[in-house]
Design a protein around this motif. Sequence first.
Motif, mmCIF file in Angstrom:
data_model
loop_
_atom_site.group_PDB
_atom_site.id
_atom_site.type_symbol
_atom_site.label_atom_id
_atom_site.label_comp_id
_atom_site.label_asym_id
_atom_site.label_seq_id
_atom_site.Cartn_x
_atom_site.Cartn_y
_atom_site.Cartn_z
ATOM 1 N N THR A 106 0.821 -1.213 0.000
ATOM 2 C CA THR A 106 0.000 0.000 0.000
ATOM 3 C C THR A 106 0.856 1.266 0.000
ATOM 4 N N HIS A 107 1.940 1.243 0.745
ATOM 5 C CA HIS A 107 2.749 2.457 0.779
ATOM 6 C C HIS A 107 3.927 2.399 -0.174
ATOM 7 N N ASN A 108 3.789 1.542 -1.150
ATOM 8 C CA ASN A 108 4.714 1.464 -2.278
ATOM 9 C C ASN A 108 6.077 0.881 -1.940
ATOM 10 N N PHE A 109 6.709 1.422 -0.920
ATOM 11 C CA PHE A 109 8.041 0.941 -0.572
ATOM 12 C C PHE A 109 8.065 0.629 0.914
ATOM 13 N N HIS A 110 8.800 -0.415 1.264
ATOM 14 C CA HIS A 110 8.935 -0.680 2.690
ATOM 15 C C HIS A 110 9.902 0.312 3.314
ATOM 16 N N GLU A 111 10.856 0.738 2.525
ATOM 17 C CA GLU A 111 11.746 1.794 3.003
ATOM 18 C C GLU A 111 11.801 2.853 1.920
ATOM 19 N N THR A 112 11.880 4.113 2.313
ATOM 20 C CA THR A 112 11.988 5.171 1.309
ATOM 21 C C THR A 112 13.253 4.936 0.486
ATOM 22 N N PRO A 113 13.104 4.840 -0.819
ATOM 23 C CA PRO A 113 14.273 4.561 -1.641
ATOM 24 C C PRO A 113 15.187 5.779 -1.733
ATOM 25 N N ILE A 114 16.435 5.518 -1.900
ATOM 26 C CA ILE A 114 17.381 6.611 -2.118
ATOM 27 C C ILE A 114 17.982 6.397 -3.502
ATOM 28 N N VAL A 115 17.860 7.426 -4.305
ATOM 29 C CA VAL A 115 18.231 7.267 -5.708
ATOM 30 C C VAL A 115 19.666 7.706 -5.904
ATOM 31 N N THR A 116 20.417 6.857 -6.567
ATOM 32 C CA THR A 116 21.824 7.199 -6.772
ATOM 33 C C THR A 116 22.210 7.245 -8.235
ATOM 34 N N GLN A 117 21.372 6.684 -9.124
ATOM 35 C CA GLN A 117 21.782 6.731 -10.527
ATOM 36 C C GLN A 117 20.674 7.273 -11.419
ATOM 37 N N GLU A 118 21.037 7.359 -12.700
ATOM 38 C CA GLU A 118 20.089 7.859 -13.690
ATOM 39 C C GLU A 118 18.966 6.860 -13.908
ATOM 40 N N ALA A 119 17.979 7.328 -14.691
ATOM 41 C CA ALA A 119 16.787 6.510 -14.862
ATOM 42 C C ALA A 119 17.061 5.233 -15.654
ATOM 43 N N TYR A 120 17.894 5.303 -16.657
ATOM 44 C CA TYR A 120 18.004 4.139 -17.544
ATOM 45 C C TYR A 120 19.387 3.516 -17.443
ATOM 46 N N ASP A 121 19.698 3.094 -16.238
ATOM 47 C CA ASP A 121 21.018 2.543 -16.018
ATOM 48 C C ASP A 121 21.001 1.056 -16.328
ATOM 49 N N TYR A 122 20.946 0.732 -17.600
ATOM 50 C CA TYR A 122 20.848 -0.684 -17.967
ATOM 51 C C TYR A 122 22.187 -1.390 -17.925
ATOM 52 N N GLU A 123 23.220 -0.631 -17.682
ATOM 53 C CA GLU A 123 24.533 -1.242 -17.616
ATOM 54 C C GLU A 123 24.576 -2.284 -16.502
ATOM 55 N N SER A 124 24.117 -1.875 -15.326
ATOM 56 C CA SER A 124 24.131 -2.788 -14.189
ATOM 57 C C SER A 124 23.208 -3.975 -14.451
ATOM 58 N N GLN A 125 22.070 -3.696 -15.065
ATOM 59 C CA GLN A 125 21.099 -4.760 -15.329
ATOM 60 C C GLN A 125 21.653 -5.767 -16.316
ATOM 61 N N THR A 126 22.462 -5.289 -17.243
ATOM 62 C CA THR A 126 22.974 -6.181 -18.266
ATOM 63 C C THR A 126 23.926 -7.204 -17.669
ATOM 64 N N GLU A 127 24.740 -6.726 -16.765
ATOM 65 C CA GLU A 127 25.678 -7.657 -16.145
ATOM 66 C C GLU A 127 24.933 -8.817 -15.527
ATOM 67 N N GLU A 128 23.805 -8.493 -14.939
ATOM 68 C CA GLU A 128 22.996 -9.539 -14.324
ATOM 69 C C GLU A 128 22.591 -10.577 -15.362
ATOM 70 N N VAL A 129 22.236 -10.063 -16.567
ATOM 71 C CA VAL A 129 21.863 -10.989 -17.642
ATOM 72 C C VAL A 129 23.009 -11.951 -17.907
ATOM 73 N N GLU A 130 24.187 -11.364 -17.943
ATOM 74 C CA GLU A 130 25.361 -12.199 -18.200
ATOM 75 C C GLU A 130 25.447 -13.320 -17.173
ATOM 76 N N VAL A 131 25.229 -12.951 -15.939
ATOM 77 C CA VAL A 131 25.348 -13.934 -14.864
ATOM 78 C C VAL A 131 24.308 -15.035 -15.042
ATOM 79 N N VAL A 132 23.049 -14.588 -15.273
ATOM 80 C CA VAL A 132 21.968 -15.577 -15.372
ATOM 81 C C VAL A 132 22.108 -16.378 -16.654
ATOM 82 N N GLY A 133 22.366 -15.647 -17.754
ATOM 83 C CA GLY A 133 22.375 -16.299 -19.052
ATOM 84 C C GLY A 133 23.598 -17.166 -19.166
#
Lengths: 547, 394
Positions: A520-547
């Motif tokens: 209901t309150h969206n987040f259990h903890e208020t998020p703190i933003v440290t990067q830009e909106a479309y930081d797919y670089e970090s996400q891609t590495e994850e793909v590498e790991v999984v794939g």
Amino acid sequence: MSTATQTSLALEMPSDTYLNSSYGVKSWFLTGDHKRIAVMYIVSISLMFLLGGVFATLVRLELLTPAGDLFQSDTYNKLFTMHGVVMIFGFLVPSIPVTIGNFLIPIMVGARDLAFPKINLASWYIYIIGMIFMLAAIISGGVDTGWTFYTPLSTQYLTTHVMFTAIGILIAGFSSIFTGLNFIVTVHRMRAPGMTWFRLPLFVWSNYAASIIMVLGTPVLAITLILVALERGLHIGIFNPALGGDPVLFQHMFWFYSHPAVYIMILPGFGVISEIIPCFARKRIFGYSAIAFSSIAIAVFGFLVWAHHMFIAGISTYSALIFSFVTFLVAIPSAIKVFNWTATLYKGSIHFDTPMLYALAFIGLFTIGGLTGLFLGAIGVDMHVTATYFVVAHFHYVMVGGMLVAYLAGMHFWWPKMTGRMYPEAPAKLSALIVFIGFNLTFFPQFILGYMGMPRRYHSYPPEFQVLNVLSTAGASVLAVGLLMPMFYMLWSLKYGEIAGNNPYRATGLEWQTTSPPPTHNFHETPIVTQEAYDYESQTEEVEVVG
Amino acid sequence: MLPQYFPLFPESASTMSTRVDALYFFILGITIFFTMLVALLILVFATKYRKEKHPVPVQIHGSIPLEIFWTLVPLGIAMVIFAWGAVLFFQEMHPPKSAMDIYGVGKQWMWKFQHPGGQREINNLHVPVGKAVRMTLISQDVLHSFYVPAFRAQMDVIPGRYTTVWFEATKPGTYHLFCNQYCGTKHSGMVGEVTAMSPDDYQEWLRGAGAFGSLATEGQKVFASMGCPTCHTGADNARGPNLYNLYGRMVRTEDNRTALADEGYIRESILNPSAKIVYGYQNIMPTFQGQLNEDEMIQIIEYVKSLTYNGQLLQLQTNTQQEPPVNLNKIQQGIDVTKPGTNQNPVPRTSAVPVQEEAVPATPSTPPGKQNAPKQPRGAAPQAKPNGSQVEQR
Ligand SMILES: [Cu+2]
Ligand SMILES: [Cu+2]
């Protein structure tokens, strides 16, 4: 794609979500939760869309043959009027902002809710009251002014339920204003720590731009409708020359709202596409600030072009020239967006999930819709094609091929976030394909019809236009199938869809960091933003790991 | 021609239509080019960089030079289209000087047309080929739009004010006339045909169309019957200004502005006289709102348009006892309205009298109070020379 890998982890639905935090009718109808209000809006605007679709179907059926043989002229006039009124004021104007926007904007900026939850709820009630007025008008016999309500036809000559419909639209307008206000304040005041303006997702930017238009433009519509009511009810001469009024003044006032209104409809669609393309190209968006600023440019310039609907309506030659000039300027930001989206694909790693298919269809159809606007902006050509089927085709390419397709893209994309379950991929892809084919078959012939000179709003037409009209009606039936399919499989997926997990697409954005569905309150903890909106670089590495 | 039941392109039958088509094809080319470009880029990227072939994306932020490039190129193209469209629009809005006038009145749900010779038509419009026609349009009720796709000519028809559109047909034939502004129940029934004919056939048609009198002579009757001549005597000390040579002139108004005396101005002067008061005159003209229908209004306007010096000179010939014909003094104090000196020596110039003046004897004596009105207009339409008088004499 990633769903397969994720389901192997045997995901479970989260225990504490906005859907199961409380039960009962009251917990919904008195909720302040932006997510529940969004769901209520989704149900309501879907019903309006279905209704508008029924009217569209009947219109297309009548146009199968040149003679006006299926309905009486008056009935036909009511059908296209109600199609327009219901689709525009009941579906297109609210559409993405009140549903996807309502659901996501607070989450995307890292807030617990919109700035004014009660105003948000009020906006839904106001919308519903507006729709009740509109439905009452329809049930008690309908209205046949055309959605444009041109005077003096609407104020003096028609005996249908003009007042009811106008009141309905007027009321629904306030719900737009409330939503816009809420979004603007939320974006300004409620961003999470670290969420700077240039870390905002582009979906927020584009809804912000649309909100500006809603807040500034809608009051003018309200004033216009009140003046129509005054003239119709009390015979105060404002627009009717027989009473000393000016019919062209009405058009100025009407289009002062209704032209920017097309940007209310399309800008949030741009936002959806700007989220989906980077996600499925696994890449940050190309030209973030160009896209962000072009939205604002559209919102500003969009207010300065209204009279391009009136080039032959008796305005002076010089004002026509100025409006034509600004119209060409406002085309540029849209072009910039298209190029940036396309460039985002370059050197990406492209996944063809349903939202992406819809998004790619959007780029193509919107490009055609936008470019055909050049014909209409060029006054010399507009004199020939204005008010013909060319215009009908043009705005359906933008409103259906653009806005509706973006809405479908967005609904598929965030469906797992909203419901916690995936839509079924195979039928969804099929529906995207059918929509694309059906859409083009319906509306492409109308460009040709328009240049040949077939006027819009014609109940009967000369026989040489028949073949193209038959094609268009055939396309409409295909399109109808494509649009009905999601209604079924989406409902099906509520129970049987795969459990999605927090981030089934491994997308960036705060909404994917919380659970699906969110608490209901969206987040259990208020998020703190440290990067830009479309930081797919970090996400891609994850793909590498999984794939 | 294209197959009859599956045409894909409208017929092109006016001087403007080919020019409109040229710009249309230009924009079409641009549309196709950019649509193909975007589609091609998407297809190429989608195959080349699909996840199977290109698993690791390359992160790119953007490129300022590219942004500038794809801002300026579309802007340049847009400006070309704008300029071209604007030039075309100017041509569409400015009829050649030699254009002949036809009047159209739209009403739910029919079109009424009046030719200067007095011929009337309903839902049909006959025009000569090779001659520019300027349509002056007005609606009696709601908005309509006069639309002839084959001529690429369209203009809204508005209640309470005149709009104009012009075209010059290039080939004989019949073409659709549509009402293209939604106007109620039978909007799609408000259609008609435009018949373009060779000039000879057109003259023939005019003769056969059976008019009772030219618009101007009809207008003269209305003018008299409404009592206009009581003030507009043409005399210097008359209560109303002289209407000679009014049409097409710049009029100076009481508040020191100027207004072009076109059809709209004359109409406004009659229906809403206090809107613009002529310099040096009192605001005493009564409104004729509700007393004239649109047809009569058009006739009066044609009559006022026909009041030129030629008509005046003719008047002198037959009415020698009258005072000086032209009293522009007051107006001339304001702005110079006509060529100076024209009113100095009203020498009858019989040779200048157009052909149809032969009809003069047919129109009998001047009613009292309108001594200065000419008996027979010079005819606003020299192109319709034979018809006006001939039809009239029948
Ligand atoms: Cu009409
Ligand atoms: Cu009409």
